[in-house]
Design a protein around this motif. Structure first.
Motif, PDB file in Angstrom:
ATOM      1  N   SER B 260       0.713  -1.150  -0.048  1.00 18.80           N
ATOM      2  CA  SER B 260      -0.177  -0.135  -0.017  1.00 18.80           C
ATOM      3  C   SER B 260       0.786   1.219  -0.076  1.00 18.80           C
ATOM      4  CB  SER B 260      -0.813   0.210   1.165  1.00 18.80           C
ATOM      5  OG  SER B 260      -1.609  -1.114   1.338  1.00 18.80           O
ATOM      6  N   LEU B 261       1.908   1.201   0.725  1.00 15.39           N
ATOM      7  CA  LEU B 261       2.801   2.265   0.877  1.00 15.39           C
ATOM      8  C   LEU B 261       3.483   2.478  -0.542  1.00 15.39           C
ATOM      9  CD1 LEU B 261       4.616   2.030   4.186  1.00 15.39           C
ATOM     10  CD2 LEU B 261       3.267   3.919   3.548  1.00 15.39           C
ATOM     11  N   SER B 262       3.789   1.399  -1.101  1.00 14.13           N
ATOM     12  CA  SER B 262       4.749   1.626  -2.302  1.00 14.13           C
ATOM     13  C   SER B 262       3.582   2.160  -3.467  1.00 14.13           C
ATOM     14  CB  SER B 262       5.070  -0.164  -2.941  1.00 14.13           C
ATOM     15  OG  SER B 262       5.887  -0.435  -1.884  1.00 14.13           O
ATOM     16  N   ILE B 263       2.282   1.883  -3.393  1.00  4.63           N
ATOM     17  CA  ILE B 263       1.400   2.320  -4.482  1.00  4.63           C
ATOM     18  C   ILE B 263       1.042   3.704  -4.266  1.00  4.63           C
ATOM     19  CG2 ILE B 263      -0.975   2.301  -5.091  1.00  4.63           C
ATOM     20  CD1 ILE B 263      -0.951  -0.876  -4.579  1.00  4.63           C
ATOM     21  N   TYR B 264       1.115   4.233  -2.804  1.00  2.14           N
ATOM     22  CA  TYR B 264       0.813   5.417  -2.541  1.00  2.14           C
ATOM     23  C   TYR B 264       2.210   6.345  -2.940  1.00  2.14           C
ATOM     24  CZ  TYR B 264       0.743   9.720   0.164  1.00  2.14           C
ATOM     25  OH  TYR B 264       0.771  11.076   0.815  1.00  2.14           O
ATOM     26  N   ILE B 265       3.306   5.763  -2.729  1.00  3.93           N
ATOM     27  CA  ILE B 265       4.566   6.564  -3.191  1.00  3.93           C
ATOM     28  C   ILE B 265       4.647   6.811  -4.706  1.00  3.93           C
ATOM     29  CG2 ILE B 265       6.972   6.497  -3.099  1.00  3.93           C
ATOM     30  CD1 ILE B 265       6.863   5.346  -0.298  1.00  3.93           C
ATOM     31  N   MET B 266       4.279   5.570  -5.256  1.00  7.32           N
ATOM     32  CA  MET B 266       4.275   5.650  -6.828  1.00  7.32           C
ATOM     33  C   MET B 266       3.482   6.643  -7.430  1.00  7.32           C
ATOM     34  SD  MET B 266       4.500   2.003  -8.861  1.00  7.32           S
ATOM     35  CE  MET B 266       4.841   2.816 -10.427  1.00  7.32           C
ATOM     36  N   ASN B 267       2.304   6.892  -6.720  1.00  6.56           N
ATOM     37  CA  ASN B 267       1.031   7.893  -7.284  1.00  6.56           C
ATOM     38  C   ASN B 267       1.984   9.281  -7.185  1.00  6.56           C
ATOM     39  OD1 ASN B 267      -0.492   6.220  -8.321  1.00  6.56           O
ATOM     40  ND2 ASN B 267      -1.636   5.960  -6.439  1.00  6.56           N
ATOM     41  N   ARG B 268       2.834   9.419  -5.931  1.00  6.80           N
ATOM     42  CA  ARG B 268       3.067  10.602  -5.483  1.00  6.80           C
ATOM     43  C   ARG B 268       4.115  11.104  -6.189  1.00  6.80           C
ATOM     44  NH1 ARG B 268       0.614  14.523  -2.495  1.00  6.80           N
ATOM     45  NH2 ARG B 268       2.725  15.181  -1.699  1.00  6.80           N
ATOM     46  N   ARG B 269       5.018  10.167  -6.738  1.00 16.23           N
ATOM     47  CA  ARG B 269       6.540  10.237  -7.284  1.00 16.23           C
ATOM     48  C   ARG B 269       6.323  10.335  -8.633  1.00 16.23           C
ATOM     49  NH1 ARG B 269      10.404  10.395  -8.739  1.00 16.23           N
ATOM     50  NH2 ARG B 269      12.133   9.270  -8.156  1.00 16.23           N
ATOM     51  N   GLY B 270       5.248   9.860  -9.337  1.00 17.89           N
ATOM     52  CA  GLY B 270       5.081   9.843 -10.954  1.00 17.89           C
ATOM     53  C   GLY B 270       6.186   8.894 -11.451  1.00 17.89           C
ATOM     54  N   VAL B 271       6.112   9.127 -12.980  1.00 22.07           N
ATOM     55  CA  VAL B 271       6.702   8.205 -13.778  1.00 22.07           C
ATOM     56  C   VAL B 271       8.015   8.392 -14.319  1.00 22.07           C
ATOM     57  CG1 VAL B 271       4.582   7.070 -14.684  1.00 22.07           C
ATOM     58  CG2 VAL B 271       5.714   9.077 -15.736  1.00 22.07           C
ATOM     59  N   LYS B 272       8.433   9.779 -14.143  1.00 22.02           N
ATOM     60  CA  LYS B 272       9.839  10.285 -14.651  1.00 22.02           C
ATOM     61  C   LYS B 272      10.949  10.068 -13.503  1.00 22.02           C
ATOM     62  CE  LYS B 272       8.910  12.801 -18.206  1.00 22.02           C
ATOM     63  NZ  LYS B 272       9.537  12.580 -19.678  1.00 22.02           N
TER      64      LYS B 272
END
Lengths: 315, 273
Positions: B260-272
């Motif tokens: 869950s934390l990883s999904i949250y961070i990925m959403n915040r962090r973006g793809v770049k």
């Protein structure tokens, strides 16, 4: 098709996109212009929900764009400036992989059709690591068109390509536009945008400086229009006549050719022709010298002239 | 929902096949079996010399070595799995379409999880053959350790993915992973050293440092996937079913929290990158 309302993006207190109000209508080919670092790619990333916006709203195809709006993303095809591939795959495997993700019907048939449209049908079983830059760009187009999107977003689609490939890609964009797709092209290659787009938006330092159709932008930018005239004889006796005409801003004479700068508050060509004819000259040709998009772009971005559209001015 | 599951499956299939066709995976399996064979050989030499073996779990120690080596490999590949796609730009291309952080991350998780389960399958076959040829018992304890291994692998993978979601490049993922485990080990070592000293002989400052380290160490025990590995395998050795199932439950909670934390961070962090 695309509409943004006061779209903003801030990185560490630095505002890279400021209150951006874009409007791209259905079936437009819209050129999004700006110098490097103007905020073009950040805007595209926000449109696609890949970079979180700091403020404002984005509407794509009539719906508000949210980061994980996958149904909306299904209707968009994207070609980015740099091509990123799984280099262990062949072109066919790569397209099948994305075809499966987008649930493309008659996948193999569609892949074959698009690959032959870009002249890559013989290269489909080649490993992507062995693809040249031009081939990669064409393949990115095939991938973007694979699921028959309503909207195409192209970020520098012809950058780093040779003239033949540029022509092929341009033809493909025009074909897709004729097929009813809306195309949003971000580019710094002004000559290409000028050939392709009917409407442009010019962005600099994150701010939309101008958004209108090409002719209006050029007209608004210029307070004079230059007319080139060829006469039946040398124009030296015409100089005192031209100096006395109040609508003439300046002129240069060389042999039987003159170049006159006229005011733009109304069309003075008829008045000018009469003045020349009354001085005993015959006009062999008369041509208005148009401002190129490049000149318009430089004028706008260097002077940061705010030529926001009527909508932007709230009129 | 079904569509999201379908996309996860497509991503998983591509990633899993790519990993199964790579030599690295089989190289690690070979190294882990080689290491446990080496330990087994010493073990068997000891039996030959003393002519006696008293052990309820004769193969468990070599099995643990295998599981640890496989876990180290899995934590490394999961730690670079997101950052590598971010660095290569393929994450961006996937996210142009109907792929979300959740189904991308779940595909990565299941890929590394299945790689781990397949490794444990190979490990089971290997230890069955060892048992057959050496007459060392393939005990129920060994089976329980293999089952526990499945849950421990999921902890290791989710921790690796968490590190990967935080970082932009492969190099920074590896450095972060080494730094985190280095810090865990350093704290553990410091705490053990201070614990060995008499409480009365400690100056006040060291006493407070020890108390602080104790708290940090307790925290690490909940964060480090290798603490779960150690506790889980201990529950097998203790032959305690209640502890076994408690550890399984801990693993499930750990995986849920870190994913869950990883999904949250990925959403915040973006793809770049």
């Amino acid at each position: 098709m695309i509409q943004t309302e006061n779209l903003c993006k801030t990185y560490n207190d630095l505002m890279v996109v400021k209150d951006l109000n874009l409007k791209v209508e259905k079936n437009d080919i819209y050129g999004f212009l700006g110098p490097n670092g103007a905020g073009k790619t950040t805007t595209i990333m926000m449109l696609l929900g890949l970079v979180p916006k700091s403020g404002g709203k984005i509407y794509l195809l009539g719906n508000e764009m949210k980061p994980n709006n996958v149904e909306l993303k299904r209707k968009i095809g994207v070609v980015s400036e740099n091509q990123y591939f799984y280099r262990d795959m062949t072109a066919s495997e790569y397209l099948n992989f994305f075809g499966e993700i987008y649930e493309v019907e008659n996948r193999q048939k569609r892949i074959d059709k698009l690959m032959s449209a870009v002249g890559l049908e013989k290269e489909k079983n080649k490993n992507l690591g062995a693809y040249s830059k031009g081939m990669q760009q064409k393949l990115a187009f095939v991938k973007a068109l694979l699921h028959d999107p309503e909207l195409l977003i192209l970020d520098e689609p012809v950058a780093n390509l040779d003239p033949t490939s540029i022509k092929q890609i341009r033809d493909l964009i025009e074909e897709e536009h004729e097929a009813g797709r809306t195309v949003f092209v971000s580019s710094h290659l002004l000559s290409e945008v000028e050939k392709l787009c009917k409407k442009v938006g010019i962005i600099n330092q994150g701010k939309l400086l101008a958004e209108d159709n090409m002719d209006n932008i050029k007209r608004k930018l210029s307070d004079t229009v230059t007319i080139r005239i060829e006469l039946n004889q040398e124009a030296q006796n015409l100089e005192p006549v031209l100096s006395n005409l109040p609508f003439i801003q300046g002129f240069q004479c060389k042999e039987n050719k003159i170049e006159v700068q006229l005011k733009t508050d109304r069309d003075y060509r008829k008045d000018l022709s009469e003045a020349i004819f009354n001085s005993g000259y015959i006009i062999l040709s008369m041509q208005a010298k148009e401002m190129s998009l490049e000149e318009a772009f430089i004028t706008i971005t260097q002077q940061n002239i705010s030529l926001l559209t009527d909508r932007g001015n709230g009129q | 929902m079904a569509n999201q599951g379908r996309i996860t499956k497509i991503l998983l299939k591509r990633d899993l096949l790519y990993s199964l066709y790579s030599w690295g995976y089989y190289g690690v399996l070979f190294v882990s079996f080689f290491a446990s064979s080496f330990i087994l050989k010493n073990f068997l030499d000891g039996i030959r010399e003393d002519d006696i073996l008293v052990s309820a779990f004769p193969l468990n120690y070599p099995l643990y070595i295998t599981i640890i080596i496989i876990s180290l490999y899995l934590v490394l590949i999961s730690a670079i799995s997101i950052s590598r796609e971010r660095e290569q730009g393929t994450l961006e291309v996937l996210f142009y379409g109907p792929v979300t952080s959740k189904n991308f991350l779940m595909a990565k998780f299941w890929k590394d999880f299945f790689l781990g389960v397949i490794s444990l399958g190979f490990t089971a076959v290997y230890f069955f053959l060892v048992s057959f040829f050496t007459n060392l018992g393939f005990t129920p304890g060994l089976v329980r350790a293999l089952i526990m291994g499945v849950f421990l692998i999921s902890c290791v993978v989710s921790f690796g993915l968490f590190i990967s979601s935080l970082t932009s490049r492969v190099r920074s993922s590896v450095i972060t992973l080494i730094a985190v485990f280095g810090a865990f080990l350093a704290i553990q070592f410091s705490y053990s050293t201070l614990l060995g000293l008499e409480k009365e002989s400690l100056p006040t400052s060291l006493f407070y440092i020890r108390e602080t380290l104790q708290l940090v160490f307790k925290g690490i025990n909940w964060v480090s996937p290798f603490a779960y590995l150690s506790r889980g395998l201990d529950s097998v050795l203790l032959d305690n079913w209640s502890l076994f199932f408690t550890n399984v439950l801990y693993c499930v909670v750990y995986v849920t929290v870190f994913l869950s934390l990883s999904i949250y961070i990925m959403n915040r962090r973006g793809v770049k990158a």
